[in-house]
Motif scaffolding. Structure first.
Motif, PDB file in Angstrom:
ATOM      1  N   MET A   1      -6.064 -19.990  -3.659  1.00 27.97           N
ATOM      2  CA  MET A   1      -6.302 -18.696  -3.066  1.00 27.97           C
ATOM      3  C   MET A   1      -7.722 -18.263  -3.429  1.00 27.97           C
ATOM      4  SD  MET A   1      -4.163 -15.173  -3.758  1.00 27.97           S
ATOM      5  CE  MET A   1      -4.519 -15.099  -5.504  1.00 27.97           C
ATOM      6  N   LYS A   2      -8.488 -17.955  -2.420  1.00 26.65           N
ATOM      7  CA  LYS A   2      -9.861 -17.503  -2.625  1.00 26.65           C
ATOM      8  C   LYS A   2      -9.866 -15.976  -2.761  1.00 26.65           C
ATOM      9  CE  LYS A   2     -12.920 -18.968   0.066  1.00 26.65           C
ATOM     10  NZ  LYS A   2     -13.708 -19.297   1.246  1.00 26.65           N
ATOM     11  N   LEU A   3     -10.228 -15.482  -3.932  1.00 29.83           N
ATOM     12  CA  LEU A   3     -10.178 -14.053  -4.218  1.00 29.83           C
ATOM     13  C   LEU A   3     -11.173 -13.231  -3.411  1.00 29.83           C
ATOM     14  CD1 LEU A   3      -9.627 -14.154  -8.074  1.00 29.83           C
ATOM     15  CD2 LEU A   3      -7.936 -13.676  -6.294  1.00 29.83           C
ATOM     16  N   ASP A   4     -12.166 -13.910  -2.807  1.00 26.88           N
ATOM     17  CA  ASP A   4     -13.155 -13.169  -2.017  1.00 26.88           C
ATOM     18  C   ASP A   4     -12.803 -13.119  -0.520  1.00 26.88           C
ATOM     19  OD1 ASP A   4     -13.640 -15.853  -1.534  1.00 26.88           O
ATOM     20  OD2 ASP A   4     -15.812 -15.686  -1.694  1.00 26.88           O
ATOM     21  N   THR A   5     -11.629 -13.649  -0.153  1.00 26.89           N
ATOM     22  CA  THR A   5     -11.169 -13.542   1.235  1.00 26.89           C
ATOM     23  C   THR A   5     -10.985 -12.073   1.580  1.00 26.89           C
ATOM     24  OG1 THR A   5     -10.026 -15.666   1.091  1.00 26.89           O
ATOM     25  CG2 THR A   5      -9.306 -14.165   2.834  1.00 26.89           C
ATOM     26  N   ARG A   6     -11.447 -11.673   2.757  1.00 27.17           N
ATOM     27  CA  ARG A   6     -11.397 -10.265   3.168  1.00 27.17           C
ATOM     28  C   ARG A   6     -10.221  -9.982   4.096  1.00 27.17           C
ATOM     29  NH1 ARG A   6     -15.047  -7.115   1.234  1.00 27.17           N
ATOM     30  NH2 ARG A   6     -16.915  -8.048   0.341  1.00 27.17           N
TER      31      ARG A   6
ATOM     32  N   LYS B   1      -8.301  -8.748   7.154  1.00 33.17           N
ATOM     33  CA  LYS B   1      -8.784  -8.833   8.536  1.00 33.17           C
ATOM     34  C   LYS B   1      -8.973  -7.468   9.196  1.00 33.17           C
ATOM     35  CE  LYS B   1      -4.523  -9.435  11.159  1.00 33.17           C
ATOM     36  NZ  LYS B   1      -3.788 -10.299  12.069  1.00 33.17           N
ATOM     37  N   ILE B   2      -8.323  -6.424   8.710  1.00 33.81           N
ATOM     38  CA  ILE B   2      -8.485  -5.092   9.291  1.00 33.81           C
ATOM     39  C   ILE B   2      -9.325  -4.188   8.396  1.00 33.81           C
ATOM     40  CG2 ILE B   2      -7.267  -2.977  10.002  1.00 33.81           C
ATOM     41  CD1 ILE B   2      -4.894  -4.834  10.771  1.00 33.81           C
ATOM     42  N   TYR B   3      -8.995  -4.131   7.096  1.00 29.96           N
ATOM     43  CA  TYR B   3      -9.606  -3.151   6.203  1.00 29.96           C
ATOM     44  C   TYR B   3     -10.861  -3.642   5.486  1.00 29.96           C
ATOM     45  CZ  TYR B   3      -5.183  -0.934   7.192  1.00 29.96           C
ATOM     46  OH  TYR B   3      -4.108  -0.392   7.834  1.00 29.96           O
ATOM     47  N   GLY B   4     -11.054  -4.942   5.393  1.00 28.64           N
ATOM     48  CA  GLY B   4     -12.283  -5.495   4.849  1.00 28.64           C
ATOM     49  C   GLY B   4     -12.352  -5.668   3.347  1.00 28.64           C
ATOM     50  N   HIS B   5     -11.361  -5.175   2.603  1.00 23.49           N
ATOM     51  CA  HIS B   5     -11.410  -5.374   1.156  1.00 23.49           C
ATOM     52  C   HIS B   5     -10.987  -6.808   0.821  1.00 23.49           C
ATOM     53  CE1 HIS B   5      -7.281  -3.958   1.979  1.00 23.49           C
ATOM     54  NE2 HIS B   5      -6.926  -4.703   0.948  1.00 23.49           N
TER      55      HIS B   5
ATOM     56  N   ILE C   1      -9.195  -9.944  -1.540  1.00 24.20           N
ATOM     57  CA  ILE C   1      -7.925 -10.175  -2.234  1.00 24.20           C
ATOM     58  C   ILE C   1      -8.014  -9.637  -3.653  1.00 24.20           C
ATOM     59  CG2 ILE C   1      -6.454 -11.970  -3.238  1.00 24.20           C
ATOM     60  CD1 ILE C   1      -6.836 -13.571  -0.654  1.00 24.20           C
ATOM     61  N   ALA C   2      -9.120  -9.903  -4.336  1.00 25.98           N
ATOM     62  CA  ALA C   2      -9.291  -9.422  -5.710  1.00 25.98           C
ATOM     63  C   ALA C   2      -9.204  -7.900  -5.768  1.00 25.98           C
ATOM     64  CB  ALA C   2     -10.622  -9.907  -6.277  1.00 25.98           C
ATOM     65  N   GLU C   3      -9.820  -7.226  -4.822  1.00 27.38           N
ATOM     66  CA  GLU C   3      -9.770  -5.764  -4.778  1.00 27.38           C
ATOM     67  C   GLU C   3      -8.354  -5.271  -4.491  1.00 27.38           C
ATOM     68  OE1 GLU C   3     -14.318  -4.890  -3.220  1.00 27.38           O
ATOM     69  OE2 GLU C   3     -12.758  -5.392  -1.750  1.00 27.38           O
ATOM     70  N   HIS C   4      -7.654  -5.972  -3.617  1.00 29.82           N
ATOM     71  CA  HIS C   4      -6.279  -5.582  -3.290  1.00 29.82           C
ATOM     72  C   HIS C   4      -5.390  -5.688  -4.526  1.00 29.82           C
ATOM     73  CE1 HIS C   4      -3.007  -4.822  -0.429  1.00 29.82           C
ATOM     74  NE2 HIS C   4      -2.298  -5.549  -1.276  1.00 29.82           N
ATOM     75  N   ILE C   5      -5.483  -6.797  -5.224  1.00 30.05           N
ATOM     76  CA  ILE C   5      -4.667  -6.996  -6.425  1.00 30.05           C
ATOM     77  C   ILE C   5      -5.002  -5.925  -7.467  1.00 30.05           C
ATOM     78  CG2 ILE C   5      -4.250  -8.556  -8.372  1.00 30.05           C
ATOM     79  CD1 ILE C   5      -4.643 -10.882  -6.283  1.00 30.05           C
ATOM     80  N   GLU C   6      -6.266  -5.621  -7.602  1.00 25.60           N
ATOM     81  CA  GLU C   6      -6.710  -4.622  -8.588  1.00 25.60           C
ATOM     82  C   GLU C   6      -6.189  -3.227  -8.254  1.00 25.60           C
ATOM     83  OE1 GLU C   6     -10.937  -2.670  -9.782  1.00 25.60           O
ATOM     84  OE2 GLU C   6     -10.873  -4.864  -9.632  1.00 25.60           O
ATOM     85  N   THR C   7      -6.015  -2.922  -6.979  1.00 29.60           N
ATOM     86  CA  THR C   7      -5.627  -1.562  -6.585  1.00 29.60           C
ATOM     87  C   THR C   7      -4.182  -1.434  -6.118  1.00 29.60           C
ATOM     88  OG1 THR C   7      -6.449  -1.906  -4.324  1.00 29.60           O
ATOM     89  CG2 THR C   7      -8.005  -0.998  -5.929  1.00 29.60           C
ATOM     90  N   VAL C   8      -3.418  -2.519  -6.121  1.00 36.69           N
ATOM     91  CA  VAL C   8      -2.037  -2.475  -5.612  1.00 36.69           C
ATOM     92  C   VAL C   8      -1.183  -1.471  -6.384  1.00 36.69           C
ATOM     93  CG1 VAL C   8      -1.083  -4.383  -7.004  1.00 36.69           C
ATOM     94  CG2 VAL C   8      -0.145  -3.900  -4.725  1.00 36.69           C
TER      95      VAL C   8
END
Length: 125
Positions: free
Chosen positions: A1-6, A8-12, A14-21
């Protein structure tokens, strides 16, 4: 899993998503039914990458103090703590991912597993 994958709609990422989930935990529980589509549809992950995304999101929620729960139903939506997943965060996360995979790795049921902070407001203490 590449943590820098964005997303497709919101642009953040994967790393940011995990950090803010866990950011929603102060106002509401977070359901597995929200995590799976974010990975599958939003980040277009599948198979091992999707499983790892789910695991990392669950670990982030647990690290924030959330516990796995299911709804108790009735007129007041009471949470029922799910203790059968294990004790350590890693054991719990691995058990949840294994259960999800054994159930076919589909879209999780909104009436299924959630993560809530222990507090009187969500019926956990």
């Amino acid at each position: 899993m590449k943590l820098d994958t964005r997303h497709k709609i919101y642009g953040h990422t994967i790393a940011e998503h995990i950090e803010t989930v866990s950011g929603e935990l102060e106002v509401d529980a977070v359901g597995l039914w929200q995590i799976v589509p974010a990975g599958r549809e939003g980040f277009q992950l599948d198979d091992a990458a999707l499983s790892e995304f789910v695991r990392q999101c669950v670990l982030a929620l647990l690290a924030s103090g959330a516990k796995p729960v299911k709804g108790g139903g009735g007129t007041r939506f009471d949470w029922i703590l799910q203790t059968h997943y294990g004790e350590s965060d890693l054991e719990i996360a691995n058990s949840i991912v294994r259960e999800w995979l054994e159930a076919g790795a589909g879209e999780a049921d909104p009436g299924g597993l959630w993560f809530a902070l222990p507090s009187p407001s969500v019926g956990l203490s």
